[in-house]
Enzyme design. Structure first.
Site, PDB file in Angstrom:
ATOM      1  N   SER A 181      62.602  57.824  65.954  1.00 23.33           N
ATOM      2  CA  SER A 181      62.749  57.126  64.710  1.00 23.33           C
ATOM      3  C   SER A 181      61.031  56.940  64.957  1.00 23.33           C
ATOM      4  O   SER A 181      59.846  56.405  63.151  1.00 23.33           O
ATOM      5  CB  SER A 181      63.319  55.917  64.248  1.00 23.33           C
ATOM      6  OG  SER A 181      65.178  56.670  63.857  1.00 23.33           O
ATOM      7  N   LYS A 215      56.523  50.472  64.132  1.00 19.93           N
ATOM      8  CA  LYS A 215      58.170  51.434  63.778  1.00 19.93           C
ATOM      9  C   LYS A 215      58.573  51.260  65.344  1.00 19.93           C
ATOM     10  O   LYS A 215      58.606  52.167  66.494  1.00 19.93           O
ATOM     11  CB  LYS A 215      58.099  52.716  63.564  1.00 19.93           C
ATOM     12  CG  LYS A 215      59.030  52.870  62.763  1.00 19.93           C
ATOM     13  CD  LYS A 215      60.205  53.009  61.486  1.00 19.93           C
ATOM     14  CE  LYS A 215      61.965  53.357  61.530  1.00 19.93           C
ATOM     15  NZ  LYS A 215      62.541  52.175  62.042  1.00 19.93           N
TER      16      LYS A 215
END
Length: 283
Positions: A71, A214
């Site tokens: 991700s 992230k």
């Protein structure tokens, strides 16, 4: 070269300075119990101070080995969505079609609903970015990732999972190179897209510092969610009156729970140990 050593475990930070700074070498002791925090995990970490050019490396880091981005690819993917018009803003909404994108057993509740670009980034809602991938198309991804030198730049024809199925791979140092080029304005990304990324990725702020990042994670063995996992925390640190810091942490552990909170927490810890974040920062 500046070495930051943990007295308990002999883990080192090696700070690689520009040639002009080599005369300023010194050794400092870091008291943080790194061995206890790392435990059985394999951890690689690299941070670069864009103000000084210094690079901070955790000893033993596998900086050039490529891994699946998982991700963390949502950082470039958010930018690509905005730059190509696949999303016109962070509020670009997509309805969840349960028939087309059926929920897997491991899906969290936050995925099982309509998403905006902002919420899909926040919750790592894979189905939203799979839809984006189909709208962007293979050739546009290939062109953009090649221009950005993002990892091995590989995108399988027609794929909407190439960043998850081990096709696209990237190393720690390549994550840093990408973020450096992005924040130094060398990727021809619109200022509005960069601002949207900064908003979506905000993970904490205090004393004029803002942390942006992230996470990403997936099983080491494809499909084996009960076995070993690898994970990332990748991002940048904005500071008052100085250029940003970019960083990337990759870790591997025997199970996902050993990585879930560790990735961000340990990256923040290392940024503090390197003197890049205030010690009382709470991200």
């Amino acid at each position: 070269m500046i070495r930051f050593r943990d007295a308990a475990c002999l883990a080192l930070f090696i700070v690689v300075a520009p040639l002009s700074l080599q005369a300023q070498e010194r050794t400092e002791v870091v008291r943080a119990p790194l061995a206890a925090e790392i435990a059985e995990r394999n951890v690689s970490f690299l941070a670069r101070d864009l103000e000084t050019g210094n690079s901070f490396v955790l000893e033993g880091s596998a900086l050039s080995e490529r891994f699946t981005p998982w991700s963390t690819f949502k950082i470039p993917n958010l930018l690509i969505a905005l730059e190509t018009g696949a999303a016109d803003s962070l509020d670009a909404k997509r309805k969840w079609d349960e028939t087309r994108r059926p929920a897997a057993d491991y899906w969290p509740k936050d995925w099982r609903q309509d998403q905006t670009l902002r919420t899909a980034f926040k919750y790592s809602a894979v189905w939203y970015f799979r839809d984006v991938a189909l709208d962007v198309g293979t050739e546009r991804y290939r062109e953009t990732l090649a221009q950005w030198n993002y990892g091995n730049t590989e995108v399988a024809e027609g794929s909407d999972v190439f960043w998850l199925d081990r096709t696209l791979k990237i190393s720690v140092e390549e994550q840093i190179a990408f973020l450096t080029a992005l924040l130094e304005g060398r990727l021809a990304v619109a200022a509005s897209s960069l601002e949207a990324l900064a908003v979506a990725s905000l993970a904490g702020e205090a004393e004029g510092f803002s942390l942006h990042g992230k996470t990403g994670a997936g099983p080491v063995e494809s499909g084996n969610f009960d076995g070993a996992f690898e994970g990332w925390y990748v991002g940048f640190l904005m500071r008052p009156d100085r250029k940003p810091v970019v960083f990337a942490l990759h870790a591997r552990a025997g199970e996902y729970q050993a990585l879930r909170s560790f990735r961000k927490d340990f990256a923040v810890h290392l940024l503090k140990d390197a003197g890049l974040l205030p010690v009382d920062f709470r991200g």
